[in-house]
Write a protein that holds these residues in place. Structure first.
Motif, short mmCIF file in Angstrom:
data_model
loop_
_atom_site.label_atom_id
_atom_site.label_comp_id
_atom_site.label_asym_id
_atom_site.label_seq_id
_atom_site.Cartn_x
_atom_site.Cartn_y
_atom_site.Cartn_z
N ARG A 31 55.78 25.80 -60.90
CA ARG A 31 54.95 25.70 -62.16
C ARG A 31 54.21 26.96 -62.47
O ARG A 31 53.85 27.18 -63.73
CB ARG A 31 53.90 24.61 -62.08
N ARG A 32 54.20 27.65 -61.47
CA ARG A 32 53.09 28.93 -61.62
C ARG A 32 53.90 30.23 -61.24
O ARG A 32 53.55 31.22 -61.68
CB ARG A 32 51.94 28.89 -60.41
N LYS A 33 55.03 30.13 -60.70
CA LYS A 33 56.00 31.44 -60.53
C LYS A 33 57.29 31.09 -59.98
O LYS A 33 57.69 30.00 -59.83
CB LYS A 33 55.35 32.00 -58.97
N PRO A 34 58.14 32.01 -60.48
CA PRO A 34 59.58 31.87 -60.08
C PRO A 34 59.93 31.62 -58.73
O PRO A 34 59.36 31.84 -57.77
CB PRO A 34 60.10 33.60 -60.42
N LEU A 35 61.07 30.97 -58.73
CA LEU A 35 61.43 30.47 -57.54
C LEU A 35 61.78 31.66 -56.35
O LEU A 35 61.43 31.48 -55.22
CB LEU A 35 62.89 30.04 -57.62
N ALA A 36 62.20 32.93 -56.92
CA ALA A 36 62.39 34.00 -55.87
C ALA A 36 61.20 34.29 -55.15
O ALA A 36 61.30 35.13 -54.20
CB ALA A 36 63.01 35.24 -56.73
N GLU A 37 60.04 34.28 -55.88
CA GLU A 37 58.86 34.48 -55.24
C GLU A 37 58.13 33.64 -54.34
O GLU A 37 57.09 33.84 -53.68
CB GLU A 37 57.91 35.13 -56.43
N ILE A 38 58.75 32.43 -54.19
CA ILE A 38 57.90 31.52 -53.29
C ILE A 38 58.36 31.84 -51.87
O ILE A 38 59.67 31.99 -51.56
CB ILE A 38 58.38 29.93 -53.82
N THR A 39 57.54 31.45 -51.01
CA THR A 39 57.58 32.04 -49.57
C THR A 39 57.73 30.53 -48.96
O THR A 39 57.02 29.63 -49.05
CB THR A 39 56.86 32.88 -48.94
N TYR A 57 61.90 20.14 -40.68
CA TYR A 57 62.28 19.31 -41.84
C TYR A 57 63.51 20.01 -42.89
O TYR A 57 64.25 19.28 -43.28
CB TYR A 57 61.11 19.18 -42.80
N PHE A 58 63.42 21.33 -42.97
CA PHE A 58 64.27 21.97 -43.64
C PHE A 58 64.77 23.33 -43.13
O PHE A 58 63.82 24.03 -42.65
CB PHE A 58 63.59 22.45 -45.07
N ASP A 59 66.02 23.64 -43.25
CA ASP A 59 66.24 24.81 -42.20
C ASP A 59 66.06 26.45 -43.25
O ASP A 59 66.40 27.26 -42.70
CB ASP A 59 67.77 24.93 -41.96
N SER A 60 65.81 26.20 -44.43
CA SER A 60 65.55 27.31 -45.16
C SER A 60 64.94 26.84 -46.56
O SER A 60 64.72 25.67 -46.95
CB SER A 60 66.79 28.02 -45.69
N LYS A 61 64.44 28.05 -47.39
CA LYS A 61 63.85 27.59 -48.72
C LYS A 61 64.97 26.95 -49.56
O LYS A 61 64.77 26.19 -50.50
CB LYS A 61 63.32 28.84 -49.33
N PRO A 123 76.23 29.37 -51.71
CA PRO A 123 77.27 28.19 -51.61
C PRO A 123 76.60 26.61 -51.73
O PRO A 123 77.11 25.86 -52.67
CB PRO A 123 78.07 28.20 -50.26
N PRO A 124 75.36 26.15 -51.09
CA PRO A 124 74.98 24.96 -51.42
C PRO A 124 74.48 24.87 -53.04
O PRO A 124 74.83 23.92 -53.34
CB PRO A 124 73.70 25.11 -50.44
N ILE A 125 73.94 25.81 -53.46
CA ILE A 125 73.56 25.63 -54.91
C ILE A 125 74.78 25.82 -55.82
O ILE A 125 74.66 24.95 -56.72
CB ILE A 125 72.33 26.90 -55.44
N ALA A 126 75.53 26.50 -55.43
CA ALA A 126 76.85 26.59 -56.21
C ALA A 126 77.72 25.41 -56.14
O ALA A 126 78.28 24.82 -57.23
CB ALA A 126 77.83 27.82 -55.80
N GLU A 127 77.62 24.70 -55.03
CA GLU A 127 78.20 23.31 -54.71
C GLU A 127 77.63 22.34 -55.70
O GLU A 127 77.99 21.34 -56.57
CB GLU A 127 78.13 22.87 -53.51
N TRP A 128 76.27 22.54 -55.93
CA TRP A 128 75.43 21.45 -56.48
C TRP A 128 75.71 21.70 -57.98
O TRP A 128 76.08 20.65 -58.76
CB TRP A 128 74.10 21.72 -56.63
N ARG A 129 75.79 22.91 -58.70
CA ARG A 129 76.04 23.04 -59.95
C ARG A 129 77.47 22.79 -60.35
O ARG A 129 77.85 21.95 -61.46
CB ARG A 129 75.86 24.55 -60.30
N ALA A 130 78.48 22.78 -59.44
CA ALA A 130 79.90 22.52 -59.61
C ALA A 130 79.92 20.97 -59.56
O ALA A 130 80.73 20.49 -60.50
CB ALA A 130 80.72 23.09 -58.54
#
Length: 209
Positions: A31-39, A57-61, A123-130
């Motif tokens: 809500r406050r910043k673009p995805l690319a800036e979140i760490t 819990y998660f292997d990456s952002k 690829p994971p995000i591309a697969e979601w969109r597809a």
């Protein structure tokens, strides 16, 4: 003697709660910043866990983003169902479907914009969109074919081509829009005309009986 806890419904585990906290933190940060800036440090800190614990819990952002995106997919499938599974030039059902997409873009625009920008190299995000596109196109293709078979829609271009154009149009309209909800009525009119031609007002109100 049976245990007094036998049959008692278990609540969320500590792991479930921490995973939920990470996802909630991601939503708040978006809500406050673009995805690319979140760490990763921000995600872990918001969930009150260490950076090393985050990776349990998660292997990456990206994995966090994909989890959020799949949650949105479930909302889209639910809210567009009455239109995609219906028949006839039902303006109200189509408007409800497109309005739900507009609300998603209003509330989650940073997430969706960031995900679409990252998709070509992820690829994971591309697969979601597809998968999201494939599901929408297949259901809309089936709807167009049902209406043509029932004499409710005229013949014309391939049903699949029309469905793909409708999907492309919605994405192009909403991506980057400052007022997604202001686009809803125009998108409804365009999609109805694509599928049914120019309809008298009384025919573009309700579905087939």
């Amino acid at each position: 003697m049976s245990s007094p806890t036998t049959g008692r419904r278990r609540g969320p585990s500590k792991g479930d709660l921490r995973e939920r906290a990470i996802l909630d933190t991601a939503r708040e940060l978006l809500r406050r910043k673009p995805l690319a800036e979140i760490t990763i440090d921000e995600l872990a800190g918001g969930a009150q866990i260490s950076r090393s614990s985050f990776y349990f819990y998660f292997d990456s952002k990206t994995a966090v983003v994909v989890a959020l995106l799949h949650g949105l997919s479930a909302e889209v499938s639910r809210d567009t169902g009455p239109w995609l599974d219906g028949t006839g030039p039902d303006r109200a059902a189509l408007r409800q479907s497109i309005a739900s997409l507009a609300a998603l873009w209003r509330d989650h625009g940073r997430l969706l914009t960031g995900a679409l920008a990252a998709a070509p190299g992820c690829p994971p995000i591309a697969e979601w969109r597809a998968g999201l596109r494939r599901g929408h196109v297949e259901r809309l293709t089936a709807r167009i074919e049902r209406d043509r078979a029932a004499g409710l829609a005229p013949g014309g271009p391939s049903a699949r081509v029309l469905a793909e154009l409708a999907d492309d149009l919605q994405l192009a309209a909403f991506a980057g829009a400052t007022d997604p909800e202001g686009l809803v009525d125009d998108l409804v009119t365009v999609e109805l005309r694509m599928m049914y031609g120019d309809l008298p007002p009384e025919e573009a109100t309700v579905g087939a009986p």
